[in-house]
Motif scaffolding. Structure first.
Motif, PDB file in Angstrom:
ATOM      1  N   ALA A  10       0.965  -1.187   0.190  1.00 53.62           N
ATOM      2  CA  ALA A  10      -0.361   0.073  -0.007  1.00 53.62           C
ATOM      3  C   ALA A  10       0.821   1.263  -0.099  1.00 53.62           C
ATOM      4  O   ALA A  10       2.061   1.209   0.160  1.00 53.62           O
ATOM      5  N   VAL A  11       0.281   2.421  -0.354  1.00 52.38           N
ATOM      6  CA  VAL A  11       0.829   3.579  -0.008  1.00 52.38           C
ATOM      7  C   VAL A  11       0.596   3.971   1.474  1.00 52.38           C
ATOM      8  O   VAL A  11      -0.512   4.056   2.044  1.00 52.38           O
ATOM      9  N   TYR A  12       1.867   4.370   2.042  1.00 52.51           N
ATOM     10  CA  TYR A  12       1.495   4.535   3.753  1.00 52.51           C
ATOM     11  C   TYR A  12       1.762   6.102   4.006  1.00 52.51           C
ATOM     12  O   TYR A  12       2.809   6.776   3.501  1.00 52.51           O
ATOM     13  N   TYR A  13       0.973   6.511   4.775  1.00 54.32           N
ATOM     14  CA  TYR A  13       0.811   8.043   5.097  1.00 54.32           C
ATOM     15  C   TYR A  13       0.894   8.325   6.404  1.00 54.32           C
ATOM     16  O   TYR A  13       0.305   7.477   7.383  1.00 54.32           O
ATOM     17  N   CYS A  14       1.456   9.258   6.802  1.00 55.87           N
ATOM     18  CA  CYS A  14       1.380   9.614   8.296  1.00 55.87           C
ATOM     19  C   CYS A  14       0.520  10.784   8.543  1.00 55.87           C
ATOM     20  O   CYS A  14       0.253  11.689   7.392  1.00 55.87           O
ATOM     21  N   ALA A  15       0.041  11.287   9.660  1.00 54.69           N
ATOM     22  CA  ALA A  15      -0.847  12.253   9.918  1.00 54.69           C
ATOM     23  C   ALA A  15      -0.611  12.781  11.391  1.00 54.69           C
ATOM     24  O   ALA A  15      -0.389  12.186  12.169  1.00 54.69           O
ATOM     25  N   ALA A  16      -0.895  13.951  11.435  1.00 55.46           N
ATOM     26  CA  ALA A  16      -0.894  14.725  12.647  1.00 55.46           C
ATOM     27  C   ALA A  16      -2.178  15.465  12.887  1.00 55.46           C
ATOM     28  O   ALA A  16      -2.642  16.097  12.197  1.00 55.46           O
ATOM     29  N   GLY A  17      -2.620  15.201  14.437  1.00 59.32           N
ATOM     30  CA  GLY A  17      -3.882  15.800  14.801  1.00 59.32           C
ATOM     31  C   GLY A  17      -3.565  15.979  16.314  1.00 59.32           C
ATOM     32  O   GLY A  17      -2.854  15.616  16.764  1.00 59.32           O
ATOM     33  N   ARG A  18      -4.732  16.675  16.896  1.00 61.78           N
ATOM     34  CA  ARG A  18      -4.573  17.058  18.285  1.00 61.78           C
ATOM     35  C   ARG A  18      -5.363  15.804  19.292  1.00 61.78           C
ATOM     36  O   ARG A  18      -5.049  15.739  20.404  1.00 61.78           O
ATOM     37  N   ALA A  19      -6.026  14.735  18.666  1.00 62.93           N
ATOM     38  CA  ALA A  19      -6.625  13.865  19.450  1.00 62.93           C
ATOM     39  C   ALA A  19      -6.194  12.431  18.836  1.00 62.93           C
ATOM     40  O   ALA A  19      -5.892  12.154  17.627  1.00 62.93           O
ATOM     41  N   VAL A  20      -5.930  11.601  19.676  1.00 60.86           N
ATOM     42  CA  VAL A  20      -5.455   9.955  19.459  1.00 60.86           C
ATOM     43  C   VAL A  20      -6.631   9.424  18.868  1.00 60.86           C
ATOM     44  O   VAL A  20      -7.480   8.937  19.639  1.00 60.86           O
ATOM     45  N   THR A  21      -6.833   9.325  17.620  1.00 61.22           N
ATOM     46  CA  THR A  21      -8.199   8.747  16.803  1.00 61.22           C
ATOM     47  C   THR A  21      -7.761   7.678  15.921  1.00 61.22           C
ATOM     48  O   THR A  21      -6.556   7.918  15.555  1.00 61.22           O
ATOM     49  N   THR A  22      -8.492   6.837  15.324  1.00 58.65           N
ATOM     50  CA  THR A  22      -8.396   5.944  14.426  1.00 58.65           C
ATOM     51  C   THR A  22      -8.951   6.452  13.133  1.00 58.65           C
ATOM     52  O   THR A  22      -9.091   5.760  11.989  1.00 58.65           O
ATOM     53  N   VAL A  23      -9.486   7.760  13.299  1.00 55.54           N
ATOM     54  CA  VAL A  23     -10.179   8.102  11.988  1.00 55.54           C
ATOM     55  C   VAL A  23      -9.536   9.413  11.501  1.00 55.54           C
ATOM     56  O   VAL A  23      -9.034  10.446  12.142  1.00 55.54           O
ATOM     57  N   LEU A  24      -9.093   9.038  10.149  1.00 57.25           N
ATOM     58  CA  LEU A  24      -8.109   9.999   9.337  1.00 57.25           C
ATOM     59  C   LEU A  24      -8.810  11.542   9.267  1.00 57.25           C
ATOM     60  O   LEU A  24      -7.859  12.369   9.383  1.00 57.25           O
ATOM     61  N   ALA A  25     -10.011  11.567   9.164  1.00 52.11           N
ATOM     62  CA  ALA A  25     -10.714  12.852   8.827  1.00 52.11           C
ATOM     63  C   ALA A  25     -10.427  13.800  10.281  1.00 52.11           C
ATOM     64  O   ALA A  25     -10.517  14.977  10.294  1.00 52.11           O
ATOM     65  N   THR A  26     -10.091  13.238  11.308  1.00 50.77           N
ATOM     66  CA  THR A  26      -9.786  13.947  12.671  1.00 50.77           C
ATOM     67  C   THR A  26      -8.498  14.346  12.761  1.00 50.77           C
ATOM     68  O   THR A  26      -8.159  15.218  13.608  1.00 50.77           O
ATOM     69  N   TYR A  27      -7.495  14.024  11.587  1.00 51.59           N
ATOM     70  CA  TYR A  27      -6.162  14.609  11.859  1.00 51.59           C
ATOM     71  C   TYR A  27      -6.038  15.940  10.917  1.00 51.59           C
ATOM     72  O   TYR A  27      -6.824  16.031   9.875  1.00 51.59           O
ATOM     73  N   ASP A  28      -5.325  16.806  11.472  1.00 55.84           N
ATOM     74  CA  ASP A  28      -5.151  18.049  10.796  1.00 55.84           C
ATOM     75  C   ASP A  28      -4.305  18.116   9.418  1.00 55.84           C
ATOM     76  O   ASP A  28      -4.346  19.097   8.478  1.00 55.84           O
ATOM     77  N   TYR A  29      -3.385  17.375   9.589  1.00 56.48           N
ATOM     78  CA  TYR A  29      -2.102  17.388   8.649  1.00 56.48           C
ATOM     79  C   TYR A  29      -1.880  15.956   8.165  1.00 56.48           C
ATOM     80  O   TYR A  29      -1.932  14.966   8.668  1.00 56.48           O
ATOM     81  N   ARG A  30      -1.637  15.824   6.780  1.00 53.38           N
ATOM     82  CA  ARG A  30      -1.145  14.778   6.249  1.00 53.38           C
ATOM     83  C   ARG A  30       0.095  14.535   5.365  1.00 53.38           C
ATOM     84  O   ARG A  30      -0.031  15.780   4.582  1.00 53.38           O
ATOM     85  N   GLY A  31       0.911  13.484   5.369  1.00 49.77           N
ATOM     86  CA  GLY A  31       1.990  13.679   4.376  1.00 49.77           C
ATOM     87  C   GLY A  31       1.509  13.265   2.903  1.00 49.77           C
ATOM     88  O   GLY A  31       0.325  12.894   2.633  1.00 49.77           O
ATOM     89  N   GLN A  32       2.460  12.907   2.044  1.00 48.15           N
ATOM     90  CA  GLN A  32       2.275  12.498   0.851  1.00 48.15           C
ATOM     91  C   GLN A  32       2.195  11.113   0.573  1.00 48.15           C
ATOM     92  O   GLN A  32       1.934  10.548  -0.565  1.00 48.15           O
ATOM     93  N   GLY A  33       2.855  10.463   1.602  1.00 48.09           N
ATOM     94  CA  GLY A  33       2.973   9.065   1.363  1.00 48.09           C
ATOM     95  C   GLY A  33       4.344   8.297   0.846  1.00 48.09           C
ATOM     96  O   GLY A  33       4.889   9.042   0.212  1.00 48.09           O
ATOM     97  N   THR A  34       4.471   7.089   1.199  1.00 52.87           N
ATOM     98  CA  THR A  34       5.459   6.311   0.728  1.00 52.87           C
ATOM     99  C   THR A  34       5.057   4.888   0.267  1.00 52.87           C
ATOM    100  O   THR A  34       4.359   4.349   1.023  1.00 52.87           O
ATOM    101  N   GLN A  35       5.512   4.500  -0.797  1.00 45.83           N
ATOM    102  CA  GLN A  35       4.996   3.326  -1.384  1.00 45.83           C
ATOM    103  C   GLN A  35       5.914   1.962  -0.597  1.00 45.83           C
ATOM    104  O   GLN A  35       7.034   1.820  -0.550  1.00 45.83           O
ATOM    105  N   VAL A  36       5.013   1.019   0.038  1.00 46.84           N
ATOM    106  CA  VAL A  36       5.641  -0.210   0.302  1.00 46.84           C
ATOM    107  C   VAL A  36       5.018  -1.346  -0.556  1.00 46.84           C
ATOM    108  O   VAL A  36       3.841  -1.392  -0.848  1.00 46.84           O
TER     109      VAL A  36
END
Length: 122
Positions: free
Chosen positions: A92-118
């Motif tokens: 898959a393409v793996y993305y990191c994300a930063a947010g204010r809360a520890v959640t499993t929902v991507l929409a709750t994160y404020d920032y996302r990277g461009q991804g890296t292919q694995v």
């Protein structure tokens, strides 16, 4: 504003290991929860793991529990994803994300990277 840049992806054989890194810009890195998500071709983006700002709490998806480890180094503004016992379905393409809360929902994160292919070959 936080910018995230992932690295460490590549091609590996099934059973092998990779370590992904995500470096963040900005002085407030240590105040953000950080998560890893992935998206395989034709599939929805999937939660993988997340870690609290101080590193004291983590959540893992059942599909990677016991194989993947998330960690962070706030002094280096970096979050890691150690992936062991890789399977072809981890491709898959793996993305990191930063947010204010520890959640499993991507929409709750404020920032996302461009991804890296694995890519895991069987």
């Amino acid at each position: 504003q936080v910018q995230l840049v992932e690295s460490g992806g590549g091609l590996v054989q099934a059973g092998g290991s990779l370590r992904l890194s995500c470096v963040a810009s900005g002085r407030t890195f240590s105040t953000y929860a950080l998560g890893w998500f992935r998206q395989a071709p034709g599939k929805e983006r999937e939660f993988i793991a997340t870690i609290k700002a101080n590193g004291g709490y983590t959540i893992y998806a059942d599909s990677v529990k016991g194989r993947f480890t998330i960690s962070r180094d706030n002094a280096k503004n970096t979050v890691y994803l150690q992936m062991d016992s890789l399977k072809s379905e981890d491709t898959a393409v793996y993305y990191c994300a930063a947010g204010r809360a520890v959640t499993t929902v991507l929409a709750t994160y404020d920032y996302r990277g461009q991804g890296t292919q694995v890519t895991v070959s069987s």
